[in-house]
Motif scaffolding. Structure first.
Motif, mmCIF file in Angstrom:
data_model
loop_
_atom_site.group_PDB
_atom_site.id
_atom_site.type_symbol
_atom_site.label_atom_id
_atom_site.label_comp_id
_atom_site.label_asym_id
_atom_site.label_seq_id
_atom_site.Cartn_x
_atom_site.Cartn_y
_atom_site.Cartn_z
ATOM 1 N N ALA A 1 -63.130 -20.123 -4.308
ATOM 2 C CA ALA A 1 -64.202 -20.403 -3.352
ATOM 3 C C ALA A 1 -65.574 -20.255 -4.006
ATOM 4 O O ALA A 1 -65.809 -19.327 -4.783
ATOM 5 N N GLY A 2 -66.465 -21.179 -3.679
ATOM 6 C CA GLY A 2 -67.797 -21.077 -4.256
ATOM 7 C C GLY A 2 -68.780 -22.022 -3.606
ATOM 8 O O GLY A 2 -68.407 -22.971 -2.907
ATOM 9 N N ILE A 3 -70.058 -21.741 -3.845
ATOM 10 C CA ILE A 3 -71.142 -22.607 -3.391
ATOM 11 C C ILE A 3 -72.124 -22.765 -4.551
ATOM 12 O O ILE A 3 -71.996 -22.093 -5.577
ATOM 13 N N GLN A 4 -73.108 -23.627 -4.373
ATOM 14 C CA GLN A 4 -74.143 -23.792 -5.386
ATOM 15 C C GLN A 4 -75.499 -23.916 -4.708
ATOM 16 O O GLN A 4 -75.640 -24.670 -3.730
ATOM 17 N N ILE A 5 -76.452 -23.147 -5.180
ATOM 18 C CA ILE A 5 -77.853 -23.250 -4.759
ATOM 19 C C ILE A 5 -78.679 -23.201 -6.027
ATOM 20 O O ILE A 5 -78.482 -22.322 -6.865
ATOM 21 N N VAL A 6 -79.597 -24.148 -6.195
ATOM 22 C CA VAL A 6 -80.402 -24.195 -7.419
ATOM 23 C C VAL A 6 -81.891 -24.106 -7.086
ATOM 24 O O VAL A 6 -82.366 -24.740 -6.137
ATOM 25 N N GLU B 1 -88.638 -18.319 -10.096
ATOM 26 C CA GLU B 1 -89.835 -17.916 -9.348
ATOM 27 C C GLU B 1 -89.817 -18.400 -7.907
ATOM 28 O O GLU B 1 -90.541 -17.857 -7.053
ATOM 29 N N ASP B 2 -88.976 -19.386 -7.611
ATOM 30 C CA ASP B 2 -88.880 -19.916 -6.248
ATOM 31 C C ASP B 2 -87.539 -19.601 -5.590
ATOM 32 O O ASP B 2 -87.247 -20.130 -4.512
ATOM 33 N N PHE B 3 -86.736 -18.761 -6.224
ATOM 34 C CA PHE B 3 -85.373 -18.504 -5.723
ATOM 35 C C PHE B 3 -85.417 -17.404 -4.661
ATOM 36 O O PHE B 3 -85.643 -16.242 -4.974
ATOM 37 N N PRO B 4 -85.189 -17.737 -3.389
ATOM 38 C CA PRO B 4 -85.157 -16.686 -2.375
ATOM 39 C C PRO B 4 -84.023 -15.692 -2.673
ATOM 40 O O PRO B 4 -82.896 -16.100 -2.966
ATOM 41 N N TYR B 5 -84.343 -14.419 -2.593
ATOM 42 C CA TYR B 5 -83.354 -13.418 -2.971
ATOM 43 C C TYR B 5 -82.113 -13.482 -2.094
ATOM 44 O O TYR B 5 -80.998 -13.268 -2.573
ATOM 45 N N GLU B 6 -82.286 -13.790 -0.816
ATOM 46 C CA GLU B 6 -81.115 -13.877 0.058
ATOM 47 C C GLU B 6 -80.183 -15.002 -0.377
ATOM 48 O O GLU B 6 -78.960 -14.889 -0.242
ATOM 49 N N GLU B 7 -80.750 -16.088 -0.935
ATOM 50 C CA GLU B 7 -79.905 -17.175 -1.433
ATOM 51 C C GLU B 7 -79.240 -16.790 -2.754
ATOM 52 O O GLU B 7 -78.080 -17.145 -2.994
ATOM 53 N N PHE B 8 -79.963 -16.081 -3.603
ATOM 54 C CA PHE B 8 -79.369 -15.566 -4.849
ATOM 55 C C PHE B 8 -78.180 -14.670 -4.513
ATOM 56 O O PHE B 8 -77.086 -14.820 -5.073
ATOM 57 N N LEU C 1 -82.337 -23.441 -13.728
ATOM 58 C CA LEU C 1 -82.291 -23.549 -12.263
ATOM 59 C C LEU C 1 -81.074 -22.868 -11.644
ATOM 60 O O LEU C 1 -80.958 -22.823 -10.422
ATOM 61 N N LYS C 2 -80.170 -22.345 -12.458
ATOM 62 C CA LYS C 2 -78.902 -21.833 -11.935
ATOM 63 C C LYS C 2 -78.730 -20.335 -12.191
ATOM 64 O O LYS C 2 -77.635 -19.867 -12.515
ATOM 65 N N SER C 3 -79.789 -19.569 -12.017
ATOM 66 C CA SER C 3 -79.704 -18.149 -12.343
ATOM 67 C C SER C 3 -78.600 -17.437 -11.566
ATOM 68 O O SER C 3 -77.843 -16.643 -12.129
ATOM 69 N N ALA C 4 -78.474 -17.730 -10.286
ATOM 70 C CA ALA C 4 -77.465 -17.060 -9.464
ATOM 71 C C ALA C 4 -76.057 -17.474 -9.880
ATOM 72 O O ALA C 4 -75.169 -16.630 -10.051
ATOM 73 N N TYR C 5 -75.850 -18.761 -10.032
ATOM 74 C CA TYR C 5 -74.529 -19.285 -10.381
ATOM 75 C C TYR C 5 -74.097 -18.807 -11.764
ATOM 76 O O TYR C 5 -72.959 -18.366 -11.959
#
Length: 259
Positions: free
Chosen positions: A90-95, A99-106, A150-154
């Motif tokens: 299971a997974g998702i992707q948010i890019v 500096e613009d990455f909302p922490y809740e999305e990370f 752009l993919k710091s979280a992923y």
């Protein structure tokens, strides 16, 4: 058949790579727990397996919810009498740029990918350890080894899953449980299709250039990895005859990452 009388749980199995793995396992004689946040898609996948003469069970599962993961895994093991294979897919992707990455999305990306893999592992080994056998399979990415803008979280999550996989090879070994990770290159799933316009926007280039240069530029042949490629590797890891192969990263990526 390679997985006759085995039982697997596959998360994110209502669509895409997870569904392809579940269908492939079922064709090889495996009973499959189809776990997905979208119960309708999970039910559809399970019905497809059963229509072909296989055994399947649909379970709604939010992989970031420990109670839901534990209950779902237990229900699958109770229905089929055992649990042999786990595929944490299971997974998702948010890019975004950092500096613009909302922490809740990370946190959401990390919780689903890494947290979900951890919670699924925790639930599955409770069934595997007593029977002294099992295969833990994680869905990593080339981004388990490589970084992309752009993919710091992923990237952080996929690196973390690689570490979790290797840790479980150490912990699971004494219980007869092996642990491996599949690290595909870009597979043209809806998740990847969604990234193309997003990256074009954030990088200021055309969608064609995103595909040609960003996604496939480092492959040896300019080709996407396919869902079938990944399902083939998942079958290989689930059906391997011994615990010699553990703690390993398999990278079907058309040569994007070699190592």
């Amino acid at each position: 058949m390679e997985l006759q009388d085995r039982v697997a749980v596959v998360t994110g199995a209502g669509s895409g790579i997870g569904r392809a793995i579940a269908l492939r396992y079922a064709r090889e004689g495996c009973a499959v727990g189809i776990a997905d946040l979208d119960l309708a898609s999970a039910t559809s996948a399970a019905a497809e397996i059963e229509a072909a003469g296989g055994r399947a069970m649909a379970v709604r599962m939010d992989v970031a919810d420990e109670g839901a993961v534990s209950a779902g895994v237990d229900a699958i093991a109770e229905r089929f009498g055992r649990l042999d294979v786990m595929v944490a897919n299971a997974g998702i992707q948010i890019v975004h740029p950092v500096e613009d990455f909302p922490y809740e999305e990370f946190r959401k990306v990390v919780d689903i990918h890494l947290g979900g893999s951890f919670l699924l592992t925790k639930a599955c080994v409770r069934h595997m350890y007593p029977q002294r056998s099992g295969a833990l399979i994680y869905m990593g990415s080339v981004h388990s080894h490589e970084a992309s803008a752009l993919k710091s979280a992923y990237v952080a999550a996929k690196h973390g899953i690689l570490g979790l996989c290797r840790t479980m090879a150490k912990e699971g070994g004494k219980h007869g449980v092996r642990s491996n990770i599949i690290c595909p290159g870009f597979v043209r799933t809806p998740l990847v299709e969604k990234q193309i316009p997003e990256q074009a926007r954030d990088l200021g280039i055309s969608e064609e250039e995103v595909v040609k240069s960003v996604m496939l530029g480092r492959t040896v042949d300019g080709e996407f990895t396919t869902i079938a490629d990944v399902a083939d590797v998942a079958l290989f890891l689930a059906s391997f005859r011994s615990n010699a192969l553990t703690g390993q990263s398999i990278v079907p990526s058309h040569g994007w990452h070699m190592g």
